[in-house]
Design a protein around this motif. Structure first.
Motif, mmCIF file in Angstrom:
data_model
loop_
_atom_site.group_PDB
_atom_site.id
_atom_site.type_symbol
_atom_site.label_atom_id
_atom_site.label_comp_id
_atom_site.label_asym_id
_atom_site.label_seq_id
_atom_site.Cartn_x
_atom_site.Cartn_y
_atom_site.Cartn_z
ATOM 1 N N ASN A 96 0.813 -1.227 0.000
ATOM 2 C CA ASN A 96 0.000 0.000 0.000
ATOM 3 C C ASN A 96 0.846 1.277 0.000
ATOM 4 O OD1 ASN A 96 -3.071 -0.616 0.354
ATOM 5 N ND2 ASN A 96 -1.964 -2.188 1.490
ATOM 6 N N ASN A 97 2.103 1.128 -0.408
ATOM 7 C CA ASN A 97 3.004 2.291 -0.482
ATOM 8 C C ASN A 97 3.211 2.995 0.841
ATOM 9 O OD1 ASN A 97 3.793 2.213 -3.133
ATOM 10 N ND2 ASN A 97 1.806 3.060 -3.774
ATOM 11 N N ILE A 98 3.211 2.228 1.913
ATOM 12 C CA ILE A 98 3.532 2.783 3.229
ATOM 13 C C ILE A 98 4.894 2.209 3.618
ATOM 14 C CG2 ILE A 98 2.901 2.741 5.687
ATOM 15 C CD1 ILE A 98 -0.024 2.708 4.819
ATOM 16 N N ILE A 99 5.786 3.073 4.077
ATOM 17 C CA ILE A 99 7.123 2.596 4.445
ATOM 18 C C ILE A 99 7.088 2.028 5.857
ATOM 19 C CG2 ILE A 99 9.518 3.323 4.908
ATOM 20 C CD1 ILE A 99 9.179 5.349 2.655
ATOM 21 N N PRO A 100 7.402 0.733 6.009
ATOM 22 C CA PRO A 100 7.405 0.171 7.359
ATOM 23 C C PRO A 100 8.690 0.563 8.099
ATOM 24 C CG PRO A 100 7.480 -1.572 5.671
ATOM 25 C CD PRO A 100 7.718 -0.274 4.985
ATOM 26 N N ILE A 101 8.537 1.005 9.329
ATOM 27 C CA ILE A 101 9.700 1.234 10.203
ATOM 28 C C ILE A 101 9.719 0.024 11.126
ATOM 29 C CG2 ILE A 101 10.756 2.760 11.928
ATOM 30 C CD1 ILE A 101 9.093 5.071 10.690
ATOM 31 N N ASN A 128 12.828 -0.514 0.675
ATOM 32 C CA ASN A 128 12.170 0.636 1.326
ATOM 33 C C ASN A 128 11.986 0.467 2.835
ATOM 34 O OD1 ASN A 128 11.886 1.928 -1.134
ATOM 35 N ND2 ASN A 128 9.995 0.817 -1.587
ATOM 36 N N ILE A 129 12.227 -0.737 3.330
ATOM 37 C CA ILE A 129 12.013 -0.952 4.773
ATOM 38 C C ILE A 129 13.068 -0.166 5.558
ATOM 39 C CG2 ILE A 129 11.954 -2.688 6.633
ATOM 40 C CD1 ILE A 129 11.153 -4.785 4.511
ATOM 41 N N VAL A 130 12.611 0.558 6.550
ATOM 42 C CA VAL A 130 13.526 1.272 7.454
ATOM 43 C C VAL A 130 13.635 0.413 8.709
ATOM 44 C CG1 VAL A 130 13.784 3.347 8.885
ATOM 45 C CG2 VAL A 130 12.861 3.552 6.559
ATOM 46 N N VAL A 180 20.130 -5.367 -0.603
ATOM 47 C CA VAL A 180 19.646 -3.976 -0.602
ATOM 48 C C VAL A 180 20.315 -3.200 0.536
ATOM 49 C CG1 VAL A 180 17.382 -4.303 -1.707
ATOM 50 C CG2 VAL A 180 17.589 -4.643 0.757
ATOM 51 N N ASP A 181 20.298 -1.877 0.376
ATOM 52 C CA ASP A 181 20.817 -1.003 1.438
ATOM 53 C C ASP A 181 19.617 -0.412 2.159
ATOM 54 O OD1 ASP A 181 23.696 -0.985 0.757
ATOM 55 O OD2 ASP A 181 22.953 -0.104 -1.118
ATOM 56 N N CYS A 182 19.467 -0.741 3.435
ATOM 57 C CA CYS A 182 18.319 -0.198 4.182
ATOM 58 C C CYS A 182 18.788 0.879 5.148
ATOM 59 C CB CYS A 182 17.629 -1.298 4.978
ATOM 60 S SG CYS A 182 16.570 -2.311 3.957
ATOM 61 N N LYS A 183 17.912 1.821 5.385
ATOM 62 C CA LYS A 183 18.230 2.845 6.383
ATOM 63 C C LYS A 183 18.108 2.226 7.771
ATOM 64 C CE LYS A 183 16.946 7.128 4.050
ATOM 65 N NZ LYS A 183 18.021 6.924 3.116
ATOM 66 N N THR A 184 19.041 2.633 8.662
ATOM 67 C CA THR A 184 19.010 2.105 10.027
ATOM 68 C C THR A 184 18.929 3.256 11.039
ATOM 69 O OG1 THR A 184 21.427 2.001 9.958
ATOM 70 C CG2 THR A 184 20.266 -0.055 9.576
ATOM 71 N N LEU A 185 17.922 3.162 11.907
ATOM 72 C CA LEU A 185 17.734 4.172 12.944
ATOM 73 C C LEU A 185 18.129 3.588 14.295
ATOM 74 C CD1 LEU A 185 14.039 5.268 12.112
ATOM 75 C CD2 LEU A 185 16.147 5.866 10.893
ATOM 76 N N TYR A 186 18.402 4.477 15.232
ATOM 77 C CA TYR A 186 18.576 4.030 16.615
ATOM 78 C C TYR A 186 17.418 4.590 17.442
ATOM 79 C CZ TYR A 186 19.653 3.757 21.450
ATOM 80 O OH TYR A 186 19.509 3.492 22.785
ATOM 81 N N SER A 218 26.985 5.107 11.048
ATOM 82 C CA SER A 218 25.946 4.320 10.361
ATOM 83 C C SER A 218 24.527 4.738 10.699
ATOM 84 C CB SER A 218 26.082 2.844 10.725
ATOM 85 O OG SER A 218 27.358 2.411 10.508
ATOM 86 N N ILE A 219 24.379 5.788 11.467
ATOM 87 C CA ILE A 219 23.028 6.160 11.909
ATOM 88 C C ILE A 219 22.328 6.978 10.819
ATOM 89 C CG2 ILE A 219 23.315 8.395 13.135
ATOM 90 C CD1 ILE A 219 22.044 6.968 15.592
ATOM 91 N N ASP A 220 21.145 6.531 10.423
ATOM 92 C CA ASP A 220 20.373 7.282 9.422
ATOM 93 C C ASP A 220 19.226 8.046 10.081
ATOM 94 O OD1 ASP A 220 21.784 6.324 7.062
ATOM 95 O OD2 ASP A 220 20.915 4.380 7.528
ATOM 96 N N GLY A 221 19.121 7.930 11.391
ATOM 97 C CA GLY A 221 18.070 8.676 12.070
ATOM 98 C C GLY A 221 17.762 8.105 13.439
#
Ligand code: PEP
Length: 236
Positions: free
Chosen positions: A110-115, A149-151, A188-194, A211-214
Motif C-alpha cells: 500500500n506504499n507505506i514505508i514500514p519502520i 524501502n524498509i527502514v 539492498v541497502d536499508c536505512k538504520t535508525l537508533y 551508520s546512523i540514518d536517524g
C-alpha cells in the motif's frame, strides 16, 4: 538527511495534540520529521512540513476486524510510514514474527514505508546477533524488490524509556552489522535508525555515529521544547 521519528505511543489528549500540531507546523528542518500519533489524531496532521506515520497497522486487507485499521485506510489518509513490530507490541500484545511479516508486507503493498523495530532484551545481550537475525529474517524473507524501502529501527528493549543508552561504539557496531546482514542476504541497502532513550542531552553524542540514518524517539519527543532542541542539534 536524517529521519527523526516521533513515537507518541498512547499519549496526549485532543487539546494537547492540537497545540502540539500548531507548534510543529512552524518547525523548519533539513531532516525528515515523521510524527506517529495515536490513530484518532492522524488526520489532524496536515503533513505540510513533516511526514505522518501510524504506530501500527492491521495485517488484514479489510472486513470484519473490529478495532483494526487497514493499510489502505491509512494510505487513503495520506499516511506514508508505519511503525511495525515495536517491542511493546511484540511483548505486551504478543505479536508474532509471522504477524509482523504480514504487516510489513501489507504496508509495502500500500506504499507505506514500514519502520521495522528490532532489538534485544537485557538478558539477551549475549545473543544479540541471533535475536536480531531472527527478527530481520522473519520480516524480510519473501518480500519482493520493495524490501529496499524498509527502514530498520534498532531499539534495545532495555533502553526504551529507561534512560540507559548503549555506547556510541556499540550502536555503531550493531547498526553496521544490520546493514551488512541485509546487504549480504537481501542485496539492498536499508536505512538504520537508533531508538531508546534518545533525548536533548545525548543526541549530540549519538549524532557522531557513522551508520546512523536517524532516530526513533518516544518520551522526549512529546515535549516540544526537547524535540525542538534535538532538531536544532541535528541541524548543525
Ligand atoms: C520508543 O518508543 O520507540 C522509544 C524509543 O521510546 P523512548 O525514546 O521513550 O525510550
Amino acid at each position: 538527511m536524517k529521519l527523526i521519528v516521533s513515537n507518541h505511543k498512547m499519549n496526549l489528549t485532543k487539546d494537547e495534540i492540537l497545540s502540539y500540531i500548531k507548534e510543529i507546523s512552524e518547525i523548519k528542518s533539513s531532516n525528515k520529521l515523521i510524527f506517529c500519533p495515536s490513530y484518532p489524531y492522524l488526520s489532524f496532521f496536515d503533513g505540510k512540513n513533516y511526514f505522518v506515520g501510524s504506530q501500527n497497522v492491521s495485517d488484514q486487507k479489510m472486513g470484519a476486524y473490529t478495532g483494526e485499521v487497514s493499510a489502505s485506510q491509512l494510505r487513503s489518509l495520506g499516511i506514508q510510514y508505519a511503525i511495525i513490530g515495536h517491542s511493546e507490541r511484540r511483548n505486551i500484545l504478543n505479536e508474532s514474527f509471522e504477524l509482523i511479516h504480514k504487516k510489513v508486507k501489507i504496508c509495502l503493498e500500500n506504499n507505506i514505508i514500514p519502520i521495522l523495530c528490532i532489538g534485544e532484551k537485557k538478558e539477551e545481550i549475549n545473543q544479540k546477533e541471533e535475536i536480531l537475525t531472527a527478527e530481520l529474517k522473519s520480516a524480510f524473507d519473501d518480500i519482493g524488490d520493495d524490501r529496499k524501502n524498509i527502514v530498520i529501527a534498532y531499539e534495545p528493549i532495555w533502553s526504551i524509556g529507561t534512560g540507559l543508552v548503549p555506547t556510541k561504539e556499540e550502536i555503531e557496531e550493531t547498526l553496521s552489522w544490520i546493514k551488512k546482514y541485509i546487504k549480504d542476504n537481501y542485496q539492498v541497502d536499508c536505512k538504520t535508525l537508533y531508538g531508546g532513550s534518545v533525548n536533548e542531552e545525548n543526541i549530540s553524542n549519538l549524532k557522531e555515529i557513522q551508520s546512523i540514518d536517524g532516530y526513533l524517539i518516544g518520551g522526549a519527543s512529546l515535549k516540544l521544547n526537547k524535540l525542538k532542541q534535538m532538531i536544532d542539534i541535528l541541524e548543525v
